[in-house]
Design an enzyme around this catalytic site. Structure first.
Site, mmCIF file in Angstrom:
data_model
loop_
_atom_site.group_PDB
_atom_site.id
_atom_site.type_symbol
_atom_site.label_atom_id
_atom_site.label_comp_id
_atom_site.label_asym_id
_atom_site.label_seq_id
_atom_site.Cartn_x
_atom_site.Cartn_y
_atom_site.Cartn_z
ATOM 1 N N GLU A 7 19.393 3.218 75.164
ATOM 2 C CA GLU A 7 20.676 2.921 76.208
ATOM 3 C C GLU A 7 21.454 4.469 76.147
ATOM 4 O O GLU A 7 22.363 4.327 75.387
ATOM 5 C CB GLU A 7 21.410 1.793 75.675
ATOM 6 C CG GLU A 7 20.796 0.497 75.808
ATOM 7 C CD GLU A 7 21.924 -0.733 75.612
ATOM 8 O OE1 GLU A 7 22.869 -0.283 75.195
ATOM 9 O OE2 GLU A 7 21.268 -2.095 76.009
ATOM 10 N N GLU A 41 15.737 -5.478 76.876
ATOM 11 C CA GLU A 41 16.629 -6.054 75.907
ATOM 12 C C GLU A 41 17.895 -7.032 77.021
ATOM 13 O O GLU A 41 18.386 -6.405 78.104
ATOM 14 C CB GLU A 41 17.430 -4.749 75.357
ATOM 15 C CG GLU A 41 18.340 -5.426 74.169
ATOM 16 C CD GLU A 41 19.158 -4.299 73.354
ATOM 17 O OE1 GLU A 41 18.475 -3.547 72.866
ATOM 18 O OE2 GLU A 41 20.437 -4.441 73.516
HETATM 19 C C1 IDC Z 1 24.282 -4.756 68.325
HETATM 20 C C2 IDC Z 1 24.076 -5.644 67.302
HETATM 21 C C3 IDC Z 1 25.385 -5.765 66.220
HETATM 22 C C4 IDC Z 1 25.369 -4.396 65.535
HETATM 23 C C5 IDC Z 1 25.698 -3.317 66.707
HETATM 24 C C6 IDC Z 1 25.885 -1.967 66.465
HETATM 25 O O1 IDC Z 1 23.829 -6.922 67.769
HETATM 26 O O2 IDC Z 1 24.926 -6.700 65.157
HETATM 27 O O3 IDC Z 1 26.346 -4.305 64.837
HETATM 28 O O4 IDC Z 1 24.388 -3.382 67.937
HETATM 29 O O5 IDC Z 1 24.678 -1.348 65.776
HETATM 30 C C7 IDC Z 1 23.070 -3.070 72.900
HETATM 31 C C8 IDC Z 1 22.208 -2.502 72.026
HETATM 32 C C9 IDC Z 1 21.872 -3.125 70.541
HETATM 33 C C10 IDC Z 1 23.582 -4.277 70.277
HETATM 34 C C11 IDC Z 1 23.496 -5.238 71.412
HETATM 35 C C12 IDC Z 1 24.651 -6.059 71.202
HETATM 36 O O6 IDC Z 1 21.065 -2.047 72.207
HETATM 37 O O7 IDC Z 1 21.861 -2.299 69.556
HETATM 38 O O8 IDC Z 1 22.974 -4.775 69.093
HETATM 39 N N1 IDC Z 1 23.644 -4.258 72.580
HETATM 40 O O9 IDC Z 1 25.802 -5.512 70.988
HETATM 41 N N2 IDC Z 1 23.139 -2.954 74.197
HETATM 42 C C13 IDC Z 1 23.851 -3.709 74.550
HETATM 43 C C14 IDC Z 1 24.436 -4.692 73.751
#
Ligand code: IDC
Length: 516
Positions: free
Chosen positions: A354, A442
């Site tokens: 992303e 995702e």
């Molecule tokens: C989130 C995880 C969370 C973690 C955070 C930071 O769910 O536990 O603390 O990342 O690393 C994304 C990202 C994905 C995110 C997810 C939810 O690709 O890494 O995971 N998210 O926030 N993009 C939109 C949402």
């Protein structure tokens, strides 16, 4: 009118003499819904492609391209233009002919190369080719669900275009007056209007973008083989449309336990045929410890392959918003990993999870992809490569204006049902209609921060849409973290088979959707 008739006849002659030869463009797929119209219009000299041999069917048509094509169709000769732009003579003539007003497209040229809106294109088309047709408000306006979104000056020509049958709405009955028009759609509209102007009846079966491909859901690698991208659709080795559905891991270096063979096999047993290995680059991931994290990745990929799953290798940038900041490391990683998996039809490569922050598709992500793709292609010439975009892989409208060259490329789109809704769905729908291949690598049932909800009603709306369009997906995420997007209940064992009791509320919902 005489000249129109002449042009119309020449279109017919071109058709008769050329038979069903496929179009002269490298990116017009034989059998595509717009192929016949593009071929016909190109052979009649009414529409041209780019100098590099592409037609760009999914690209939004610019004002200059649209008006000059309409002028050619109507036999309107160019006059002296006001700028040095290639189309300024044609646009000046169209302005003087009253096809549009000064403020809609100033002759000073600033809007010439921007995508033309659908409502303005329709007005120009009707004035150029079918000026005598009138619309009836009472019969036609109910056909456009989004009629109130039209600017008042376009009511009359848009209603007339509906009466004539040269445009129609999408599957939901919307016209999308302010959105762009793809070059393929523009070609079909011009062709229909030309036929009507020349006195020919519309063919009973007008080509329209396919709404719902007959898609095969499921089946593992042994059944589907090497994947390929045809138009906007992911297909299997024999060319049948196919949909992949499954889970994304959480951060590999945090939740490696749920990327083992048993966990992946458990997921497969609920019907998934896809696993995504999310390898964070920063936050203690690959860049902190390349060898150890690569070993984890290889174990996860091999486990997925053993379960007959397709598997996405995800270079999970997140806090490192610009993929260019670690492009050299990415190139080295992808080269090494593509070499290792070059013979495996199971593996897909996701170049950058992303991109976010001060990043654009054109300036950063596209050039990044242009650096990494050759490194993969050196070893894996036919594997599917998944490319992200700016704004957390949501800027597909930017990608659609300037897609990459090359085969078997798809563009990722990410959504979280508690945060992202109908407007983004419409964006995805429009780029799919324009022929852009999209893969949802995702999505979550939660808000975009991974918590909140669970938003099952909103998730259902998204999944209905993805189903209808044959779009593949991976859900975030296969772990037992205490957050709503986690599919497993805290403490679920990675070393035993799972029942519904091991799944969280989100997990229960998502696992029930793998098979459609
Ligand atoms: C989130 C995880 C969370 C973690 C955070 C930071 O769910 O536990 O603390 O990342 O690393 C994304 C990202 C994905 C995110 C997810 C939810 O690709 O890494 O995971 N998210 O926030 N993009 C939109 C949402």
């Amino acid at each position: 009118m005489k000249r129109q008739l002449f042009l119309f006849l020449s279109v017919l002659c071109a058709l008769v003499f050329a038979g069903r030869a496929s179009a002269a463009f490298t990116d017009v797929t034989p059998g595509a819904w717009y192929e016949a119209a593009v071929t016909e219009m190109e052979q009649a000299g009414l529409l041209s492609g780019y100098p590099n041999g592409r037609f760009g069917p999914g690209d939004p048509i610019s004002a200059a391209q649209f008006v000059s094509a309409a002028a050619r169709c109507a036999g309107l000769e160019p006059v002296q233009g006001q700028t040095g732009h290639w189309a300024s003579g044609a646009l000046q003539a169209a302005l003087q002919a009253g096809w549009y007003d000064w403020d809609e497209l100033p002759p000073t040229g600033e809007g010439f190369d921007r995508p033309i809106s659908r409502q303005l294109a329709v007005k120009i088309l009707m004035r150029a080719l079918l000026p005598q047709v009138r619309g009836d408000f009472n019969t036609e306006s109910p056909k456009l669900k989004d009629f109130p979104q039209l600017d008042g000056r376009y009511y009359e020509p848009v209603l007339a275009a509906y009466v004539a049958g040269v445009v129609r709405g999408d599957a939901d009955g919307n016209f999308h007056p302010r959105s762009s028009l793809s070059r393929a759609e523009a070609c079909i509209m011009l062709q229909k209007a030309m036929k009507l102007a020349g006195g020919a009846p519309l063919e009973p079966e007008d080509p329209v973008p396919p709404e719902q491909p007959a898609v095969k859901v499921g089946g593992g690698v042994s059944e589907n083989g090497w994947l390929q991208v045809k138009g906007a659709q992911l297909c299997n080795e024999t060319g049948e449309p196919v949909v992949l559905r499954g889970m994304s891991s959480h951060g590999l270096h945090w939740y490696e336990q749920y990327t083992n063979r048993q966990s992946i096999q458990n997921t497969a047993q609920f019907g998934a045929n896809l696993f995504r290995v999310a390898m964070y680059t920063e936050a203690g991931g690959y860049l902190s410890n390349p060898d150890a994290v690569t070993d984890m990745l290889i174990r996860a990929v091999d486990a997925a392959i053993e379960s007959d799953m397709y598997v996405i290798i995800d270079w999970h940038i997140l806090s490192d918003g610009n993929p260019m900041s670690h492009a050299a490391e990415a190139r080295e990683f992808f080269s090494k990993i593509a070499r290792r998996y070059q013979d495996s039809p199971a593996v897909l490569y996701e170049l950058c999870n992303e991109p976010n922050g001060d990043v654009t598709w054109e300036r950063d992500v596209k050039p990044y992809a242009q650096q990494i793709i050759p490194a993969i292609r050196e070893y894996a010439p036919r594997s599917v490569i998944l490319v992200g975009s700016s704004t957390w892989s949501q800027d597909l409208h930017m990608v659609s204006q300037s897609p990459l060259e090359g085969e078997n490329l798809m563009y990722t789109f990410h959504f979280y049902a508690g945060t992202h809704g109908a407007d983004l769905r419409q964006r995805v729908e429009r780029v799919l209609d324009a022929g852009l291949p999209v893969f949802v690598t995702e999505w979550g049932t939660s808000r975009a921060d991974g918590s909140g909800g669970v938003f099952l009603k909103e998730s259902e709306e998204w999944l209905d849409f993805l189903n209808k369009r044959g779009v593949s997906w991976a859900n975030w995420s296969l772990c037992d973290k205490d957050e709503t997007s986690a599919a497993l209940r805290p403490g679920a064992s990675p070393n035993a088979a799972w029942t519904q009791a091991d799944l969280s509320e989100s997990g229960n919902y998502v696992f029930s959707k793998f098979k459609g």
